[in-house]
Design an enzyme around this catalytic site. Structure first.
Site, PDB file in Angstrom:
ATOM      1  N   ARG A  32       0.810  -1.211   0.000  1.00 42.74           N
ATOM      2  CA  ARG A  32       0.000   0.000   0.000  1.00 42.74           C
ATOM      3  C   ARG A  32       0.851   1.272   0.000  1.00 42.74           C
ATOM      4  NH1 ARG A  32      -4.417   0.787   4.448  1.00 42.74           N
ATOM      5  NH2 ARG A  32      -2.715   1.660   5.645  1.00 42.74           N
TER       6      ARG A  32
ATOM      7  N   HIS B 225     -19.233  10.373   1.261  1.00 47.64           N
ATOM      8  CA  HIS B 225     -19.554   9.001   1.657  1.00 47.64           C
ATOM      9  C   HIS B 225     -21.067   8.862   1.691  1.00 47.64           C
ATOM     10  CE1 HIS B 225     -18.976   5.114   3.514  1.00 47.64           C
ATOM     11  NE2 HIS B 225     -19.917   5.426   4.387  1.00 47.64           N
TER      12      HIS B 225
END
Ligand code: GAR
Length: 208
Positions: A65, A109
Site C-alpha cells: 500500500r 460518503h
C-alpha cells in the site's frame, strides 16, 4: 485559480457534477486532473473527452500500500493541486498520504456519518430499519470514513425502498452537496482548523 485534482474508481458521476458546476458557475477553480486507481474506471474517458488530464495509477501494480500511495501522491503532485477530491475513490489511503494533503482532502460518503462507514451503506441502513439515510462530505483523516463533517444530505426511507432505489436518491443529493462544499473551499469560505470545520458565511450545512 484554484487547482482541483479528482480521484475516482468508477463511473465518476460526482466528478461530472463537480466539473460541470465548476465551469457553469464560473468558480475560481479548474479541474486540472482526474486520476483513477482502475484502468476501466468509466470516468476517465469522460474526463479525457473534455480535455482534462486523465490518468490511472493501477493499484494492482503495487502490492504494498505504501508504494501505491507514493505513486498516487507523485501523480497528484505533478498537478500542484490546492484541493484533492475523492469522488467514489474506493481504496483505503494510508496515514502518511492523508497527512500530506491535510486540510485539502475532501471525501463524500453515502451515509450519514458517523453511521455506516465502509461498504454497503444503504443495505446496512435498510437492515437496521433507518427511517432516514443520506450522504456526508467530510475532510479526510487517517481513520476510514471519519473526519470533520462539512455537509450532509438527508433522504427519507420510503415504503418499498430497496438498496438500488435508495442509492439512486442519495446519489442525486450527492451531486448537490459535493459541488456546494467544493465551491465553498475554492472560494476560501471553508477550512478545517484544529479538527473543526470553519465555514465562512454560515449557510445551512444540512440539505433535506
Ligand atoms: C458515490 O455514491 C460515493 O458516495 C461513494 O461511491 C459512489 C461513487 O459514485 N463513495 C464511497 O462509498 C466512498 N466510501 P460515482 O463514481 O458515480 O461518483
Amino acid at each position: 485559480m484554484k487547482r482541483i485534482v479528482i480521484l475516482i474508481s468508477g463511473r465518476g458521476s460526482n466528478m461530472e457534477a463537480l466539473h460541470q458546476r465548476c465551469t457553469e458557475q464560473g468558480w475560481p477553480a479548474q479541474v486540472v486532473a482526474v486520476i483513477a486507481n482502475r484502468p476501466q474506471a468509466g470516468g476517465l474517458a469522460w474526463a479525457a473527452e473534455r480535455g482534462i488530464a486523465a490518468t490511472c495509477v493501477d493499484h494492482r501494480a503495487y502490492p504494498q500500500r505504501e508504494a501505491f500511495d507514493a505513486a498516487l501522491a507523485a501523480a497528484i503532485d505533478a498537478h500542484a493541486p490546492d484541493l484533492v477530491v475523492l469522488a467514489g475513490f474506493m481504496r483505503v489511503l494510508g496515514a502518511d498520504f492523508v497527512r500530506r494533503y491535510e486540510g485539502r482532502l475532501l471525501n463524500i460518503h453515502p451515509s450519514l456519518l458517523p453511521a455506516f462507514p465502509g461498504l454497503h451503506t444503504h443495505r446496512r441502513a435498510l437492515e437496521a430499519g433507518c427511517k432516514a439515510v443520506g450522504a456526508t462530505v467530510h475532510f479526510v483523516t487517517p481513520e476510514l470514513d471519519h473526519g470533520p463533517i462539512v455537509m450532509q444530505s438527508v433522504v427519507p426511507v420510503l415504503p418499498g425502498d430497496d438498496e438500488q432505489k435508495l442509492a439512486a436518491r442519495v446519489l442525486a443529493t450527492e451531486h448537490v452537496i459535493y459541488p456546494l462544499a467544493v465551491r465553498w473551499f475554492v472560494e476560501g469560505k471553508l477550512r478545517v482548523e484544529n479538527g473543526l470545520v470553519i465555514q465562512a458565511d454560515g449557510a445551512s450545512q444540512v440539505l433535506m
